[in-house]
Design a protein around this motif. Sequence first.
Motif, PDB file in Angstrom:
ATOM      1  N   PRO A   1      -3.967  -3.565 -19.479  1.00  0.00           N
ATOM      2  CA  PRO A   1      -4.663  -2.674 -18.543  1.00  0.00           C
ATOM      3  C   PRO A   1      -3.938  -2.543 -17.200  1.00  0.00           C
ATOM      4  O   PRO A   1      -3.789  -1.439 -16.670  1.00  0.00           O
ATOM      5  N   THR A   2      -3.485  -3.674 -16.647  1.00  0.00           N
ATOM      6  CA  THR A   2      -2.745  -3.613 -15.385  1.00  0.00           C
ATOM      7  C   THR A   2      -1.437  -2.855 -15.566  1.00  0.00           C
ATOM      8  O   THR A   2      -1.025  -2.078 -14.687  1.00  0.00           O
ATOM      9  N   MET A   3      -0.782  -3.044 -16.695  1.00  0.00           N
ATOM     10  CA  MET A   3       0.472  -2.356 -16.977  1.00  0.00           C
ATOM     11  C   MET A   3       0.317  -0.837 -16.884  1.00  0.00           C
ATOM     12  O   MET A   3       1.170  -0.134 -16.334  1.00  0.00           O
ATOM     13  N   ILE A   4      -0.777  -0.315 -17.430  1.00  0.00           N
ATOM     14  CA  ILE A   4      -0.982   1.137 -17.441  1.00  0.00           C
ATOM     15  C   ILE A   4      -1.151   1.666 -16.027  1.00  0.00           C
ATOM     16  O   ILE A   4      -0.555   2.696 -15.657  1.00  0.00           O
ATOM     17  N   TRP A   5      -1.930   0.969 -15.210  1.00  0.00           N
ATOM     18  CA  TRP A   5      -2.108   1.423 -13.831  1.00  0.00           C
ATOM     19  C   TRP A   5      -0.840   1.206 -13.012  1.00  0.00           C
ATOM     20  O   TRP A   5      -0.596   1.926 -12.045  1.00  0.00           O
ATOM     21  N   MET A   6      -0.021   0.225 -13.370  1.00  0.00           N
ATOM     22  CA  MET A   6       1.300   0.086 -12.735  1.00  0.00           C
ATOM     23  C   MET A   6       2.125   1.351 -12.941  1.00  0.00           C
ATOM     24  O   MET A   6       2.804   1.819 -12.014  1.00  0.00           O
ATOM     25  N   ALA A   7       2.081   1.902 -14.153  1.00  0.00           N
ATOM     26  CA  ALA A   7       2.851   3.111 -14.443  1.00  0.00           C
ATOM     27  C   ALA A   7       2.399   4.267 -13.564  1.00  0.00           C
ATOM     28  O   ALA A   7       3.222   5.052 -13.070  1.00  0.00           O
ATOM     29  N   VAL A   8       1.083   4.377 -13.360  1.00  0.00           N
ATOM     30  CA  VAL A   8       0.555   5.444 -12.498  1.00  0.00           C
ATOM     31  C   VAL A   8       0.981   5.210 -11.052  1.00  0.00           C
ATOM     32  O   VAL A   8       1.449   6.127 -10.362  1.00  0.00           O
ATOM     33  N   ASP A   9       0.817   3.983 -10.574  1.00  0.00           N
ATOM     34  CA  ASP A   9       1.192   3.658  -9.201  1.00  0.00           C
ATOM     35  C   ASP A   9       2.671   3.942  -8.959  1.00  0.00           C
ATOM     36  O   ASP A   9       3.041   4.554  -7.947  1.00  0.00           O
TER      37      ASP A   9
ATOM     38  N   PHE B   1      -5.762  -1.828  -7.160  1.00  0.00           N
ATOM     39  CA  PHE B   1      -4.949  -0.626  -6.993  1.00  0.00           C
ATOM     40  C   PHE B   1      -5.631   0.384  -6.078  1.00  0.00           C
ATOM     41  O   PHE B   1      -4.972   1.018  -5.244  1.00  0.00           O
ATOM     42  N   ILE B   2      -6.922   0.551  -6.233  1.00  0.00           N
ATOM     43  CA  ILE B   2      -7.650   1.505  -5.396  1.00  0.00           C
ATOM     44  C   ILE B   2      -7.500   1.151  -3.915  1.00  0.00           C
ATOM     45  O   ILE B   2      -7.337   2.032  -3.055  1.00  0.00           O
ATOM     46  N   LYS B   3      -7.528  -0.144  -3.618  1.00  0.00           N
ATOM     47  CA  LYS B   3      -7.330  -0.575  -2.225  1.00  0.00           C
ATOM     48  C   LYS B   3      -5.928  -0.221  -1.755  1.00  0.00           C
ATOM     49  O   LYS B   3      -5.739   0.259  -0.619  1.00  0.00           O
ATOM     50  N   LEU B   4      -4.926  -0.436  -2.594  1.00  0.00           N
ATOM     51  CA  LEU B   4      -3.551  -0.095  -2.229  1.00  0.00           C
ATOM     52  C   LEU B   4      -3.381   1.412  -2.050  1.00  0.00           C
ATOM     53  O   LEU B   4      -2.554   1.855  -1.228  1.00  0.00           O
TER      54      LEU B   4
ATOM     55  N   PRO C   1       0.822  -1.214   0.000  1.00  0.00           N
ATOM     56  CA  PRO C   1       0.000   0.000   0.000  1.00  0.00           C
ATOM     57  C   PRO C   1       0.858   1.267   0.000  1.00  0.00           C
ATOM     58  O   PRO C   1       2.010   1.264   0.454  1.00  0.00           O
ATOM     59  N   LEU C   2       0.291   2.340  -0.528  1.00  0.00           N
ATOM     60  CA  LEU C   2       0.946   3.641  -0.426  1.00  0.00           C
ATOM     61  C   LEU C   2       0.951   4.103   1.020  1.00  0.00           C
ATOM     62  O   LEU C   2      -0.018   3.898   1.756  1.00  0.00           O
ATOM     63  N   THR C   3       2.033   4.727   1.441  1.00  0.00           N
ATOM     64  CA  THR C   3       2.071   5.352   2.764  1.00  0.00           C
ATOM     65  C   THR C   3       1.782   6.841   2.670  1.00  0.00           C
ATOM     66  O   THR C   3       1.530   7.496   3.683  1.00  0.00           O
TER      67      THR C   3
ATOM     68  N   GLY D   1      -8.981   7.063 -15.637  1.00  0.00           N
ATOM     69  CA  GLY D   1      -9.650   6.332 -14.568  1.00  0.00           C
ATOM     70  C   GLY D   1      -8.818   6.279 -13.314  1.00  0.00           C
ATOM     71  O   GLY D   1      -9.331   6.421 -12.200  1.00  0.00           O
ATOM     72  N   ALA D   2      -7.504   6.064 -13.472  1.00  0.00           N
ATOM     73  CA  ALA D   2      -6.609   6.053 -12.320  1.00  0.00           C
ATOM     74  C   ALA D   2      -6.567   7.435 -11.659  1.00  0.00           C
ATOM     75  O   ALA D   2      -6.591   7.556 -10.430  1.00  0.00           O
ATOM     76  N   ALA D   3      -6.491   8.486 -12.476  1.00  0.00           N
ATOM     77  CA  ALA D   3      -6.468   9.848 -11.934  1.00  0.00           C
ATOM     78  C   ALA D   3      -7.740  10.137 -11.145  1.00  0.00           C
ATOM     79  O   ALA D   3      -7.706  10.736 -10.059  1.00  0.00           O
ATOM     80  N   GLN D   4      -8.874   9.710 -11.687  1.00  0.00           N
ATOM     81  CA  GLN D   4     -10.148   9.919 -11.006  1.00  0.00           C
ATOM     82  C   GLN D   4     -10.161   9.219  -9.653  1.00  0.00           C
ATOM     83  O   GLN D   4     -10.598   9.795  -8.638  1.00  0.00           O
ATOM     84  N   ALA D   5      -9.673   7.994  -9.609  1.00  0.00           N
ATOM     85  CA  ALA D   5      -9.648   7.241  -8.357  1.00  0.00           C
ATOM     86  C   ALA D   5      -8.763   7.915  -7.310  1.00  0.00           C
ATOM     87  O   ALA D   5      -9.025   7.825  -6.111  1.00  0.00           O
ATOM     88  N   LEU D   6      -7.725   8.602  -7.763  1.00  0.00           N
ATOM     89  CA  LEU D   6      -6.782   9.258  -6.860  1.00  0.00           C
ATOM     90  C   LEU D   6      -7.167  10.694  -6.530  1.00  0.00           C
ATOM     91  O   LEU D   6      -6.480  11.358  -5.748  1.00  0.00           O
ATOM     92  N   GLY D   7      -8.235  11.189  -7.142  1.00  0.00           N
ATOM     93  CA  GLY D   7      -8.637  12.567  -6.912  1.00  0.00           C
ATOM     94  C   GLY D   7      -7.733  13.577  -7.569  1.00  0.00           C
ATOM     95  O   GLY D   7      -7.620  14.725  -7.110  1.00  0.00           O
TER      96      GLY D   7
END
Length: 385
Positions: free
Chosen positions: A322-330, A378-381, A73-75, A103-109
């Motif tokens: 799809p997972t690869m793209i969100w990995m880049a954001v994370d 990812f959203i959970k993390l 998880p992110l700290t 979508g990732a940006a939206q989830a992160l605000g």
Amino acid sequence: MSFLGQRSSRKLFIAAVSALTILIAGCGSSSTGDSSSNASSSGSGAGGAQVSAAKADMAAYAGKASAFPVGTPLTKRVPAGSTLAYLQCAAPTCALAGKAVAGAAQALGLNYHPVQSGSSSTDVTAAMNSIIALNPKIVIIPGLNPGPFCTQLKQLTSMGVGVGTFGVVGAQACGVEASMNGETSQKLGGRLMADWVVANKGAEAKVALYVSPELSFSANVQTGFTTQMKELCASCSVRIVKIPLASYASTAPSMMVSDLQRNADTNTMVFDNQEGAIGLPSALRTAGLSDRVKEIGWGPEPANLSDIKSGQITAGVGVDVPTMIWMAVDAAIRIATGQPLAGEETQGVPPTQVLQQSDITFDPTNGFAPYPDFAQRFIKLWGAP
């Protein structure tokens, strides 16, 4: 997420974005031709082929996809309302990939800001200057040649911006730490194809490796394959055959059939980019060659997956785009907030699987997506609501 909300939209997204690596087109020869080599290692086992070693190396990627790449998880998160900029290239697949980034940006605000770019180096450089002017916290770059904007990438990383790329060859030389599906992942794809060849053909393997040098990832896939073949099989032969990118979905299948007819001992076809094999099954049937060869390629598209499911193509090495793209954001978030990369982000390797007929239990027209709940994971993390 809205881009995954409807089945038809999700299907279009995954199917189209699975071809994103085709955007990584570098300069290279488009002529046909071949060269031959023999593996040079001492080998072991029957006939000098290290079959057991090949199966062992492939085991983590066979029967199921490799593990979900991130579990830490992110700290700390990037402040809500910060800007996430996305370099949106001129190709339609860049826009589709942008939906995943949005979508990732939206989830992160975060404030998602796509910056349009034309196809020329000048256009891309100008777009990168526009991104720098936005003073973003996060920047995501799709599969483009980073050479023309390497200076801007170094500037962004020196500013403390979290930069993440996917499908970019050479990003790390430009200061980018978070490079997903780059050299390591591409060489892994080649290595796994070599494992599969030796596991299935042993020392009897006579391989034609079909490559499209115009694609900048081609050299990495080829290196991964030929290096592993030399390690595993002393007697196996590998011919390198160039297939022009412009021939895809047109003359490529007939070119391959002609090559097989000229080289009657070839029993295995390997593709640095499996899109080049679209249309091959019918060409092989017409030529009476279907039973002579086995086939495997990197990055199967929905059409290839359908051929594998129907038994018309033997195998492919799938990459979870799809997972690869969100990995880049994370990964970009972790860099921007001073956290170490997690799990497979350190190597930039998305979920990967050697896919054979028995593995295609999903609708192949949806593309290879072994973790359909990737967004929720990812959203959970991220501790996002």
